[in-house]
Design a protein around this motif. Structure first.
Motif, PDB file in Angstrom:
ATOM      1  N   SER A  33      19.212  -1.902  -1.144  1.00  0.00           N
ATOM      2  CA  SER A  33      18.478  -0.663  -1.434  1.00  0.00           C
ATOM      3  C   SER A  33      17.008  -0.865  -1.790  1.00  0.00           C
ATOM      4  O   SER A  33      16.254   0.108  -1.826  1.00  0.00           O
ATOM      5  N   GLU A  34      16.594  -2.094  -2.046  1.00  0.00           N
ATOM      6  CA  GLU A  34      15.228  -2.321  -2.507  1.00  0.00           C
ATOM      7  C   GLU A  34      14.358  -2.947  -1.418  1.00  0.00           C
ATOM      8  O   GLU A  34      14.852  -3.651  -0.544  1.00  0.00           O
ATOM      9  N   ASP A  35      13.061  -2.687  -1.513  1.00  0.00           N
ATOM     10  CA  ASP A  35      12.082  -3.280  -0.610  1.00  0.00           C
ATOM     11  C   ASP A  35      11.197  -4.253  -1.381  1.00  0.00           C
ATOM     12  O   ASP A  35      10.960  -4.055  -2.577  1.00  0.00           O
ATOM     13  N   PRO A  36      10.716  -5.289  -0.720  1.00  0.00           N
ATOM     14  CA  PRO A  36       9.774  -6.194  -1.403  1.00  0.00           C
ATOM     15  C   PRO A  36       8.464  -5.487  -1.699  1.00  0.00           C
ATOM     16  O   PRO A  36       8.046  -4.584  -0.965  1.00  0.00           O
ATOM     17  N   LYS A  37       7.824  -5.882  -2.774  1.00  0.00           N
ATOM     18  CA  LYS A  37       6.567  -5.259  -3.183  1.00  0.00           C
ATOM     19  C   LYS A  37       5.424  -6.265  -3.046  1.00  0.00           C
ATOM     20  O   LYS A  37       5.532  -7.398  -3.517  1.00  0.00           O
ATOM     21  N   PRO A  38       4.333  -5.863  -2.404  1.00  0.00           N
ATOM     22  CA  PRO A  38       3.178  -6.772  -2.305  1.00  0.00           C
ATOM     23  C   PRO A  38       2.554  -7.011  -3.674  1.00  0.00           C
ATOM     24  O   PRO A  38       2.583  -6.139  -4.547  1.00  0.00           O
ATOM     25  N   ALA A  39       1.987  -8.182  -3.847  1.00  0.00           N
ATOM     26  CA  ALA A  39       1.419  -8.553  -5.146  1.00  0.00           C
ATOM     27  C   ALA A  39       0.115  -7.826  -5.433  1.00  0.00           C
ATOM     28  O   ALA A  39      -0.299  -7.724  -6.585  1.00  0.00           O
ATOM     29  N   LYS A  40      -0.533  -7.301  -4.401  1.00  0.00           N
ATOM     30  CA  LYS A  40      -1.804  -6.598  -4.597  1.00  0.00           C
ATOM     31  C   LYS A  40      -1.843  -5.366  -3.713  1.00  0.00           C
ATOM     32  O   LYS A  40      -0.997  -5.172  -2.834  1.00  0.00           O
ATOM     33  N   GLN A  41      -2.824  -4.534  -3.940  1.00  0.00           N
ATOM     34  CA  GLN A  41      -3.009  -3.326  -3.139  1.00  0.00           C
ATOM     35  C   GLN A  41      -3.392  -3.714  -1.712  1.00  0.00           C
ATOM     36  O   GLN A  41      -4.275  -4.542  -1.503  1.00  0.00           O
ATOM     37  N   LEU A  42      -2.699  -3.119  -0.741  1.00  0.00           N
ATOM     38  CA  LEU A  42      -2.944  -3.459   0.662  1.00  0.00           C
ATOM     39  C   LEU A  42      -3.495  -2.268   1.421  1.00  0.00           C
ATOM     40  O   LEU A  42      -3.203  -1.115   1.092  1.00  0.00           O
ATOM     41  N   ASP A  93       1.558  -5.203   8.520  1.00  0.00           N
ATOM     42  CA  ASP A  93       1.795  -6.645   8.688  1.00  0.00           C
ATOM     43  C   ASP A  93       2.810  -7.145   7.655  1.00  0.00           C
ATOM     44  O   ASP A  93       3.683  -7.959   7.975  1.00  0.00           O
ATOM     45  N   PHE A  94       2.694  -6.651   6.424  1.00  0.00           N
ATOM     46  CA  PHE A  94       3.614  -7.048   5.349  1.00  0.00           C
ATOM     47  C   PHE A  94       5.052  -6.656   5.708  1.00  0.00           C
ATOM     48  O   PHE A  94       5.985  -7.450   5.565  1.00  0.00           O
ATOM     49  N   SER A  95       5.201  -5.423   6.194  1.00  0.00           N
ATOM     50  CA  SER A  95       6.530  -4.943   6.569  1.00  0.00           C
ATOM     51  C   SER A  95       7.087  -5.730   7.746  1.00  0.00           C
ATOM     52  O   SER A  95       8.283  -6.060   7.785  1.00  0.00           O
ATOM     53  N   ARG A  96       6.219  -6.063   8.714  1.00  0.00           N
ATOM     54  CA  ARG A  96       6.676  -6.803   9.885  1.00  0.00           C
ATOM     55  C   ARG A  96       7.128  -8.223   9.505  1.00  0.00           C
ATOM     56  O   ARG A  96       8.093  -8.741  10.065  1.00  0.00           O
ATOM     57  N   GLU A  97       6.446  -8.826   8.553  1.00  0.00           N
ATOM     58  CA  GLU A  97       6.810 -10.174   8.137  1.00  0.00           C
ATOM     59  C   GLU A  97       8.104 -10.199   7.323  1.00  0.00           C
ATOM     60  O   GLU A  97       8.919 -11.113   7.457  1.00  0.00           O
ATOM     61  N   HIS A  98       8.289  -9.199   6.470  1.00  0.00           N
ATOM     62  CA  HIS A  98       9.442  -9.210   5.562  1.00  0.00           C
ATOM     63  C   HIS A  98      10.663  -8.491   6.130  1.00  0.00           C
ATOM     64  O   HIS A  98      11.790  -8.805   5.742  1.00  0.00           O
TER      65      HIS A  98
END
Length: 334
Positions: free
Chosen positions: A104-113, A120-125
């Protein structure tokens, strides 16, 4: 007989009394072996939970990537599948809760994107792959408390609230789990969700029901072809085709009985009606694909009627026209 402890028991013979300590001595090595075997098993289960908890922490922080250099890391996916399988085999509520977090959870980026960086973040993860894997393993867990706990999330009062984003996300994850759950209760809950949940979640419920639909679910899927929500109609059309294909597919040498043929013909008529009359071209395309997926000759006239209707709607070659033409071509080749 007077026992060694001084307590006299008229029902116990001397042989029986003497046998008790002997039996205890005989069983002692066996009990020791059993306990010795249990300890590594318990330690292994605890280690599996700890390993998964550590992975989950990395996943939330964005440290787990599925795509590297533009390619899917199949080894990482296989390792994750194995890791989740070990957790699911524990078949406890603690294990189920951990898997549900992954579902149910999504990874969170460490900084504002920026918007491009987020893509790109979504495609990688690729969190949808993680969600699917976790849901698959959750569906195999049979501990009595797990399914009621999951179904309880579908009854949250916040599902229609603007502030209920997390509850809505949880409900979507539950629907993914129910799609692969083998129980009748799960199928009945999906059927209920298809008709009673908010629009976005109803779409997900119909998609889940349509993944592995049974012939008993055909009437509901056909009714949903008239739903007000276009995405529900798309998923319902796919479900109708998927429910009938194993039974009527002529390429498999199927010889349906009279009752199945009647269901097939009624479904073809309803899909044809959708194909000819629906105002949304994506819905018409889904109906065409569903007819083609049945791989039976009676579906061809219905597809051709849809093609004629497309010709009447527009003089230009639109997307539906191409899809329906391709569906007819594929069906005729079978």
């Amino acid at each position: 007989f007077q026992a060694e402890d001084g307590i006299r028991d008229y029902k116990v013979t001397g042989v029986q009394t003497c046998a008790l300590p002997i039996l205890a001595l005989a069983l002692s090595p066996l009990l020791s072996v059993t306990q010795a075997q249990a300890k590594p098993a318990e330690a292994g289960a605890l280690q599996d939970l700890q390993d998964f908890t550590a992975w989950l922490k990395d996943y939330r922080a964005g440290a787990f990537r599925i795509s590297k250099d533009g390619a899917i890391d199949e080894a990482a996916l296989a390792a994750l599948d194995e890791r989740m399988g070990k957790v699911a085999k524990l078949n406890t509520m603690a294990a189920a809760r951990l898997l549900f977090e992954a579902a149910s959870e999504d990874p969170k980026p460490a900084k504002q994107l920026s918007s491009t960086e987020r893509i790109d973040f979504s495609r990688e993860h690729q969190p949808w792959r993680v969600h699917t894997l976790a849901a698959k393993h959750l569906a195999t867990m049979t501990a009595p408390a797990i399914l009621p706990w999951l179904l309880g999330m579908l009854d949250s009062k916040n599902l229609r609230s603007k502030d209920g984003a997390q509850d809505q996300q949880n409900a979507a994850a539950v629907l993914r789990v129910l799609a692969g759950h083998p129980s009748l209760e799960a199928r009945l809950s999906l059927a209920k969700a298809c008709q009673s949940m908010p629009p976005e979640l109803r779409v997900r419920a119909v998609m889940a029901l349509a993944e592995k639909p049974s012939i008993e679910e055909l009437p509901l899927l056909q009714d949903l072809l008239k739903d007000a929500e276009p995405n529900v109609r798309i998923a319902a059309a796919e479900g109708v085709g998927a429910a009938l294909q194993p039974l009527v597919d002529e390429t498999l040498g199927n010889k349906p009985d009279a009752a199945t043929l009647a269901l097939r013909d009624a479904a073809i008529a309803k899909l044809q009606d959708t194909l000819v009359k629906d105002n949304i071209w994506q819905v018409r395309s889904a109906a065409a694909y569903a007819l083609a997926a049945m791989k039976c000759k009676p579906a061809i006239p219905a597809i051709l009627e849809g093609l004629k209707a497309e010709d009447r709607k527009s003089t230009r070659l639109n997307s539906s026209h191409l899809v329906i033409s391709y569906a007819v071509f594929c069906l005729k080749k079978k």
